[in-house]
Write a protein that holds these residues in place. Structure first.
Motif, PDB file in Angstrom:
ATOM      1  N   LEU A 263      -8.981 -64.609 -12.161  1.00 21.49           N
ATOM      2  CA  LEU A 263      -8.427 -63.532 -11.396  1.00 21.49           C
ATOM      3  C   LEU A 263      -6.737 -63.456 -11.378  1.00 21.49           C
ATOM      4  O   LEU A 263      -6.293 -62.561 -11.477  1.00 21.49           O
ATOM      5  N   ALA A 264      -6.375 -64.786 -11.377  1.00 19.60           N
ATOM      6  CA  ALA A 264      -4.911 -64.919 -11.421  1.00 19.60           C
ATOM      7  C   ALA A 264      -4.273 -64.405 -12.521  1.00 19.60           C
ATOM      8  O   ALA A 264      -3.343 -64.036 -12.508  1.00 19.60           O
ATOM      9  N   GLU A 265      -5.249 -64.721 -13.677  1.00 17.77           N
ATOM     10  CA  GLU A 265      -4.638 -64.207 -15.019  1.00 17.77           C
ATOM     11  C   GLU A 265      -4.535 -62.685 -15.237  1.00 17.77           C
ATOM     12  O   GLU A 265      -3.722 -62.272 -15.548  1.00 17.77           O
TER      13      GLU A 265
ATOM     14  N   ALA B 166      -1.805 -70.791  -4.919  1.00 13.53           N
ATOM     15  CA  ALA B 166      -0.456 -70.768  -5.579  1.00 13.53           C
ATOM     16  C   ALA B 166      -0.535 -70.079  -6.621  1.00 13.53           C
ATOM     17  O   ALA B 166       0.425 -69.337  -7.290  1.00 13.53           O
ATOM     18  N   ARG B 167      -1.592 -70.070  -7.527  1.00 15.34           N
ATOM     19  CA  ARG B 167      -1.882 -69.408  -8.832  1.00 15.34           C
ATOM     20  C   ARG B 167      -2.215 -67.969  -8.720  1.00 15.34           C
ATOM     21  O   ARG B 167      -1.370 -67.043  -9.321  1.00 15.34           O
ATOM     22  N   LEU B 168      -2.767 -67.745  -7.683  1.00 11.98           N
ATOM     23  CA  LEU B 168      -2.887 -66.508  -7.297  1.00 11.98           C
ATOM     24  C   LEU B 168      -1.812 -65.625  -6.764  1.00 11.98           C
ATOM     25  O   LEU B 168      -1.506 -64.530  -6.850  1.00 11.98           O
ATOM     26  N   PHE B 169      -1.124 -66.250  -5.734  1.00 13.03           N
ATOM     27  CA  PHE B 169      -0.074 -65.767  -4.923  1.00 13.03           C
ATOM     28  C   PHE B 169       1.254 -66.648  -5.182  1.00 13.03           C
ATOM     29  O   PHE B 169       1.505 -67.425  -4.107  1.00 13.03           O
ATOM     30  N   PRO B 170       1.758 -66.581  -6.565  1.00 10.13           N
ATOM     31  CA  PRO B 170       2.969 -67.805  -6.454  1.00 10.13           C
ATOM     32  C   PRO B 170       4.038 -67.533  -5.457  1.00 10.13           C
ATOM     33  O   PRO B 170       4.366 -68.663  -5.003  1.00 10.13           O
ATOM     34  N   ASP B 171       4.469 -66.491  -4.954  1.00 14.23           N
ATOM     35  CA  ASP B 171       5.408 -66.535  -4.025  1.00 14.23           C
ATOM     36  C   ASP B 171       4.931 -67.137  -2.626  1.00 14.23           C
ATOM     37  O   ASP B 171       5.613 -67.787  -1.961  1.00 14.23           O
ATOM     38  N   LEU B 172       3.831 -66.619  -2.395  1.00 15.07           N
ATOM     39  CA  LEU B 172       3.257 -67.282  -0.933  1.00 15.07           C
ATOM     40  C   LEU B 172       3.018 -68.858  -1.149  1.00 15.07           C
ATOM     41  O   LEU B 172       3.353 -69.355   0.043  1.00 15.07           O
ATOM     42  N   GLY B 173       2.575 -69.275  -2.282  1.00 12.00           N
ATOM     43  CA  GLY B 173       2.249 -70.377  -2.644  1.00 12.00           C
ATOM     44  C   GLY B 173       3.790 -71.359  -2.309  1.00 12.00           C
ATOM     45  O   GLY B 173       3.698 -72.278  -1.760  1.00 12.00           O
TER      46      GLY B 173
END
Ligand code: NPW
Ligand code: K
Length: 505
Positions: free
Chosen positions: A353-355, A377-384
């Protein structure tokens, strides 16, 4: 479930109470102080006789005001009390309580080993819900001194240095690593008591009723955060045919990669799905057959086979990810997303899904995503990044849920479950009820299975995710040290039986 408040919400409750004219700030402070003294006596009966030595550390705000009340009440009970203060009280109510104390007050800098020698109690009333920036080294130093002296440390409302909003430590200098011996808070727990590291540093938590109950509901119309305290009714199952309890379909991977899927499938069955089918690749059918009995098997090679299988309308909850392999998950995910079924995405499905986020299609409202912090963090880099930088885990999980339009379950000792509409639940397993042995290979697959099983039983995604998480921890706690993932689902019947008969888990 019980409400957990942010500092702002607590202030709103207090303001509503005071606006009503039925209670004053000073009255609330007197109740708070008396509540702390009662909690101390309740916890350590030997101290109830009075006559010991206590040191009260008082800040300049209302947390310090509580401290002056506590000092006076202890003195009335025969204690010898010294107050070390950060300065003159800066609020009207705290100044009034300082006035009622009526005796000299020492400076915080004057606190040293000699001042603590022979003391039985240190009361931390430096900062409460008003802490907004890092503690100065002199303040954290005073707390450290108290802890190193081995004197009981009682935190008023929250250990000074913990943000009541995020549970993060706000301190310029290295902070005490030991939990408080007791934290006494007022009316309801605060977020900082249940989010890590706050949950751990809080120590045993007592919630004292200071008479604000009537205003809790009124002021918190939009209030939406709860601490999980039970299974939400998962222990009760109504009479019915097996398919009345749903049919879960768990996808597994290829040869030699079936363990994770089997764990999830068995867990879905244990939590009450009427039937569960595991779908490995054709090549892995044999090895899975050798390891399964009650779980059914259907080989699924790829997209076409998945579509054909999903023509069976009884299949109502799907789980994709555990042991699946990223390529297989990426291929199958769009089929499942189009199928209209409830969906749990874990492990490799989260990477897929992150891809390509579009793979989720419009399945968000029916879906639960169960990332660990790395997958998150892979799904939501900024939130990670924000999470690493100390932003509230609650807030980033909520933002992620709103963004992707699905329930997001962010794992950890303080698992946060958030729905796109802002509802959130925190499963506090980082504090007093910590279950460190839950950090074991395969535990996440079991959780994915528990969520899938509750979805199969017809539970809505948020409730399924939240209560599955609570039960997962309850199973680990019930089993105890030595736990491996296989034990979790096998412990569940015992936990459910106890809950059904009204005992604690
Ligand atoms: N709500 C209720 O119903 C009840 C609440 N009660 C009690 O009141 C407490 C909340 O009191 P509070 O709002 O006065 O804040 P408190 O925590 O004492 O801080 C004082 C001030 O310090 C400042 N400051 C912040 N960080 C700082 C730093 N690092 N270093 C130095 N200064 C710093 C900041 O002011 P600032 O400087 O930002 O203007 C802040 O306002 C609550 O925890 C409970 O114990 C009970 O009495 C009964 C009912
Ligand atoms: K405090």
């Amino acid at each position: 479930m019980r409400p957990v408040l942010s500092p702002e919400e607590m202030r709103a409750v207090e303001a509503a109470a005071m606006t009503s004219g039925r209670v004053t700030g000073a009255e609330l402070m007197l109740r708070a102080g008396a509540g702390v003294v009662a909690a101390v006596e309740g916890r350590w009966s030997a101290l109830a006789a009075g006559g010991g030595r206590a040191v009260v550390l008082a800040g300049r705000g209302n947390n310090g005001g509580d401290g002056y009340v506590i000092a006076r009440l202890l003195r009335e009970k025969g204690w010898s009390v010294a107050i070390h203060a950060l300065g003159e009280p800066a609020t009207k109510d705290a100044a009034a309580m300082r006035e009622d104390w009526g005796a000299p007050v020492l400076e915080l800098e004057a606190l040293d080993g000699a001042a603590l020698d022979g003391a039985e109690l240190v009361v931390d009333a430096l900062f409460g819900t008003g802490l907004t920036r890092p503690l100065a080294p002199a303040v954290s130093g005073a707390l450290r001194l108290a802890q190193e002296a081995g004197v009981r440390l009682v935190a008023v409302d929250i250990l000074s240095g913990l943000s009541a909003e995020t549970g993060q430590v706000l301190s310029e200098a290295p902070f005490v690593e030991r939990p408080a011996d007791l934290t006494v808070t007022f009316q309801a727990p605060k977020l900082g008591h249940v989010l890590t590291p706050g949950a751990r540093l809080t120590g045993p938590l007592e919630v004292v009723d200071i008479g604000l109950g009537a205003w809790l509901g009124e002021a918190l119309e939009g209030w939406q955060v709860v601490q999980l305290t039970g299974p939400g009714g998962a222990q009760d199952k109504v009479q019915g045919h097996k398919y009345d309890h749903g049919h879960a379909l768990v996808f597994a991977g290829g040869v030699g990669r079936g363990g994770a899927g089997r764990l999830a499938a068995r867990s879905a069955l244990r939590i009450g799905a009427g039937a569960v089918t595991l779908a490995p690749t054709p090549g892995a059918l044999q090895e899975n057959a050798a390891a399964l009995d009650a779980v059914m098997l259907r080989a699924v090679a790829g997209v076409e086979a998945a579509e054909a299988l999903l023509e069976d309308s009884r299949l109502n909850a799907l789980c994709l990810g555990p042991g699946c392999g990223v390529a297989r998950a990426a291929e199958i995910l769009p089929v499942l997303a189009r199928s209209g079924r409830a969906l749990v995405l874990d492990a490799d499905a989260l990477t897929a899904l992150a891809e390509e986020p579009a793979r989720l299609g419009d399945a968000g409202p029916r879906s639960v995503l169960t990332p660990h912090p790395g997958e998150f963090a892979r799904l939501f880099p900024d939130l990670g990044e924000a999470l690493k930088a100390g932003r509230s885990k609650l807030e980033v999980t909520r933002e992620a849920a709103a963004r992707i339009g699905a329930v997001v379950l962010l794992k950890g000792p303080d698992t946060v479950i958030a729905a796109p509409d802002g509802r959130a639940a925190i499963n506090d397993a980082g504090g007093q009820g910590a279950v460190p042995w839950l950090a074991t290979a395969g535990a996440g697959d079991v959780l994915a299975g528990f969520v899938t099983g509750l979805l199969a039983r017809g539970w809505p995604p948020f409730e399924a995710a939240a209560h599955a998480t609570w039960l997962h921890t309850a199973c680990a706690r019930s089993f105890g040290p030595g736990l491996i993932a296989e034990d979790l689902a096998e412990e569940l019947p015992k936990v459910l039986r106890r809950l059904a008969s009204g005992e604690s888990a």
